[in-house]
Each structure stands twice: as C-alpha cells, then as structure tokens.
Design a protein around this motif. Structure first.
Motif, PDB file in Angstrom:
ATOM      1  N   ALA A  15      13.242  -0.818   4.140  1.00 62.70           N
ATOM      2  CA  ALA A  15      12.778   0.530   3.432  1.00 62.70           C
ATOM      3  C   ALA A  15      11.483   0.243   3.017  1.00 62.70           C
ATOM      4  O   ALA A  15      10.543   0.993   3.155  1.00 62.70           O
ATOM      5  CB  ALA A  15      13.696   1.322   2.433  1.00 62.70           C
ATOM      6  N   LYS A  16      11.132  -0.688   2.376  1.00 65.84           N
ATOM      7  CA  LYS A  16       9.942  -1.352   1.546  1.00 65.84           C
ATOM      8  C   LYS A  16       9.007  -1.419   2.795  1.00 65.84           C
ATOM      9  O   LYS A  16       7.705  -1.091   2.505  1.00 65.84           O
ATOM     10  CB  LYS A  16      10.082  -2.204   0.369  1.00 65.84           C
ATOM     11  CG  LYS A  16      11.066  -1.909  -0.618  1.00 65.84           C
ATOM     12  CD  LYS A  16      10.885  -3.217  -1.584  1.00 65.84           C
ATOM     13  CE  LYS A  16      11.982  -2.818  -2.545  1.00 65.84           C
ATOM     14  NZ  LYS A  16      11.521  -1.594  -3.384  1.00 65.84           N
ATOM     15  N   GLY A  17       9.335  -2.011   3.547  1.00 64.57           N
ATOM     16  CA  GLY A  17       8.362  -2.256   4.905  1.00 64.57           C
ATOM     17  C   GLY A  17       7.879  -1.126   5.585  1.00 64.57           C
ATOM     18  O   GLY A  17       6.957  -0.869   6.115  1.00 64.57           O
ATOM     19  N   TYR A  18       8.989  -0.344   5.774  1.00 64.54           N
ATOM     20  CA  TYR A  18       8.599   1.281   6.365  1.00 64.54           C
ATOM     21  C   TYR A  18       7.665   2.020   5.780  1.00 64.54           C
ATOM     22  O   TYR A  18       6.705   2.522   6.031  1.00 64.54           O
ATOM     23  CB  TYR A  18       9.848   2.008   6.222  1.00 64.54           C
ATOM     24  CG  TYR A  18       9.731   3.428   6.861  1.00 64.54           C
ATOM     25  CD1 TYR A  18       9.919   3.421   8.398  1.00 64.54           C
ATOM     26  CD2 TYR A  18       9.389   4.514   6.258  1.00 64.54           C
ATOM     27  CE1 TYR A  18       9.566   4.611   9.023  1.00 64.54           C
ATOM     28  CE2 TYR A  18       9.363   5.687   6.906  1.00 64.54           C
ATOM     29  CZ  TYR A  18       9.492   5.771   8.107  1.00 64.54           C
ATOM     30  OH  TYR A  18       9.496   7.082   8.735  1.00 64.54           O
ATOM     31  N   ARG A  19       7.588   1.804   4.259  1.00 59.98           N
ATOM     32  CA  ARG A  19       6.527   2.354   3.521  1.00 59.98           C
ATOM     33  C   ARG A  19       5.273   1.953   3.747  1.00 59.98           C
ATOM     34  O   ARG A  19       4.133   2.598   3.784  1.00 59.98           O
ATOM     35  CB  ARG A  19       6.982   2.668   2.078  1.00 59.98           C
ATOM     36  CG  ARG A  19       6.117   3.272   1.002  1.00 59.98           C
ATOM     37  CD  ARG A  19       6.124   4.784   1.198  1.00 59.98           C
ATOM     38  NE  ARG A  19       5.329   5.347   0.590  1.00 59.98           N
ATOM     39  CZ  ARG A  19       4.405   6.465   0.943  1.00 59.98           C
ATOM     40  NH1 ARG A  19       4.579   6.779   2.049  1.00 59.98           N
ATOM     41  NH2 ARG A  19       3.539   6.929   0.243  1.00 59.98           N
ATOM     42  N   VAL A  20       5.208   0.696   3.857  1.00 60.65           N
ATOM     43  CA  VAL A  20       3.985   0.068   4.109  1.00 60.65           C
ATOM     44  C   VAL A  20       3.517   0.267   5.499  1.00 60.65           C
ATOM     45  O   VAL A  20       2.128   0.754   5.482  1.00 60.65           O
ATOM     46  CB  VAL A  20       4.137  -1.551   3.986  1.00 60.65           C
ATOM     47  CG1 VAL A  20       2.592  -2.312   4.635  1.00 60.65           C
ATOM     48  CG2 VAL A  20       4.459  -1.947   2.485  1.00 60.65           C
ATOM     49  N   GLN A  21       4.135   0.265   6.343  1.00 58.12           N
ATOM     50  CA  GLN A  21       3.930   0.825   7.735  1.00 58.12           C
ATOM     51  C   GLN A  21       3.417   2.368   7.731  1.00 58.12           C
ATOM     52  O   GLN A  21       2.199   2.721   8.435  1.00 58.12           O
ATOM     53  CB  GLN A  21       5.028   0.672   8.802  1.00 58.12           C
ATOM     54  CG  GLN A  21       5.376  -0.644   8.993  1.00 58.12           C
ATOM     55  CD  GLN A  21       6.679  -0.707   9.782  1.00 58.12           C
ATOM     56  OE1 GLN A  21       6.902   0.320  10.510  1.00 58.12           O
ATOM     57  NE2 GLN A  21       7.193  -1.913   9.820  1.00 58.12           N
ATOM     58  N   ALA A  22       4.109   3.247   7.094  1.00 55.56           N
ATOM     59  CA  ALA A  22       3.915   4.449   6.949  1.00 55.56           C
ATOM     60  C   ALA A  22       2.148   4.834   6.469  1.00 55.56           C
ATOM     61  O   ALA A  22       1.377   5.569   7.050  1.00 55.56           O
ATOM     62  CB  ALA A  22       4.793   5.284   6.144  1.00 55.56           C
ATOM     63  N   LEU A  23       2.266   4.015   5.110  1.00 56.03           N
ATOM     64  CA  LEU A  23       0.770   4.155   4.601  1.00 56.03           C
ATOM     65  C   LEU A  23      -0.365   3.644   5.467  1.00 56.03           C
ATOM     66  O   LEU A  23      -1.323   4.384   5.567  1.00 56.03           O
ATOM     67  CB  LEU A  23       0.912   3.478   3.352  1.00 56.03           C
ATOM     68  CG  LEU A  23       1.590   4.192   1.961  1.00 56.03           C
ATOM     69  CD1 LEU A  23       2.132   3.184   0.919  1.00 56.03           C
ATOM     70  CD2 LEU A  23       0.921   5.291   1.791  1.00 56.03           C
ATOM     71  N   VAL A  24       0.091   2.510   6.182  1.00 56.75           N
ATOM     72  CA  VAL A  24      -1.254   2.064   7.157  1.00 56.75           C
ATOM     73  C   VAL A  24      -1.608   3.315   8.115  1.00 56.75           C
ATOM     74  O   VAL A  24      -2.794   3.555   8.447  1.00 56.75           O
ATOM     75  CB  VAL A  24      -0.714   0.869   7.791  1.00 56.75           C
ATOM     76  CG1 VAL A  24      -1.759   0.497   8.878  1.00 56.75           C
ATOM     77  CG2 VAL A  24      -0.843  -0.453   6.594  1.00 56.75           C
TER      78      VAL A  24
END
Length: 175
Positions: free
Chosen positions: A132-141
């Motif tokens: 979930a935390k990694g998904y948020r990073v990917q979405a922001l990029v």
C-alpha cells in the motif's frame, strides 16, 4: 470459477469504503441507485450468491468523489490509477506540492521497509502494508509525470488529459 472470481474481496472492500464515505452512507447509496439498503448489503456479502454491479460501483464512486474502486482495480492489475489534475488548478505550485508529497510518502515507505525487515521476516500484514505504501509512491510519481507533461510538454498535452475530450489516440496514447 469460484466466487472469488465473481466478486473479489478487494473489490467488495473498495465498494464498501466508497459507500461508507458518502455523507448518508448506505441510505444515500441506495437512493442514488434506486435500490434498498438490504439489496446493497446482500450484494456485498462474502457468502452471498448476488454480486454488486460494476456500473453501480462506478456511479457511487463519482457521487462520492473518491477513487477507491479505480485504485483497487489498478492495484489488482499491477498498475496505478493516476487522477488527472484539474487543468485550471495546475501550475508550478501543484508540481512542487506533488514532489513534497512524494518525498513524504517515500520516507514513510523507507521507514516502514526498515522496520518490517529488521527481524529478517516479512509477514503477510507487513507485506500488505508495504504494498500500500509502495503503491502511493508509484501513484505520486505517475501524477508528477502527468503534471510535468501538461505544464512543460511539447504540443498541447492538456488536450489529451481534458475530461470529456476525445483526443487523437495516435498522438495522445503513444507508447
């Protein structure tokens, strides 16, 4: 094909979250759909034989202004959902804000990664939370890339991102 394929738990979770975030909850959702609250509950039961129509889910997502269902579908598809910014609200400030969000999210991801792997074991709950935390990073990029192209890209990238515009696919969706 079992029930998990008819209506996966991740989709039910996203639909329930979408409904509970409506100001009127299930009562409001039922009103939007012209259905009863009981019919909504029945269609979201894990052991039920009914399914929740995807069109209903999308209608409720729009009604509530959330992205829970889009995020869940993207995540299950090993992708990320990127909500396009409102063009009138876009500028260098938006880009700076997104970079600050990214740095904060990356810090949270790194901190959680270090905590979760310090004992040499990554359990299922830690894996879920890390994804979930990694998904948020990917979405922001991905959001930063979209905003950057809209602000600084050659041509009129805004045409490709404008809601309701049928853009030239060969120009706006090149790989």
């Amino acid at each position: 094909m079992g029930k998990v394929y008819k209506q996966p738990a991740w989709l039910v979770t996203a639909i329930k979250r979408t409904i509970t975030e409506l100001p009127g909850g299930y009562a409001e959702a039922a009103e939007w759909l012209g259905a009863t609250e009981n019919s909504l509950f029945n269609r979201l039961r894990s052991d039920g034989d009914q399914t929740f129509p995807f069109g209903w889910a999308m209608l409720l997502q729009r009604a509530g202004g959330s992205n829970h269902i889009a995020d869940a579908v993207a995540f299950d598809s090993n992708g990320v959902f990127v909500k396009l910014p409102v063009i009138e609200q876009m500028g260098n400030e938006e880009l700076l804000f997104k970079f600050n969000e990214l740095l904060s999210a990356l810090g949270r991801f790194a901190r959680f990664h270090n905590e979760s792997t310090s004992d040499g074991v990554l359990d299922s709950e830690e894996t879920r939370r890390m994804k979930a935390k990694g998904y948020r990073v990917q979405a922001l990029v991905a959001e930063i890339m979209v905003v950057t192209e809209m602000l600084f890209g050659e041509g009129d990238a805004r045409e490709c991102a404008a809601p309701g515009v049928l853009a030239n696919k060969s120009r706006c969706m090149e790989k």
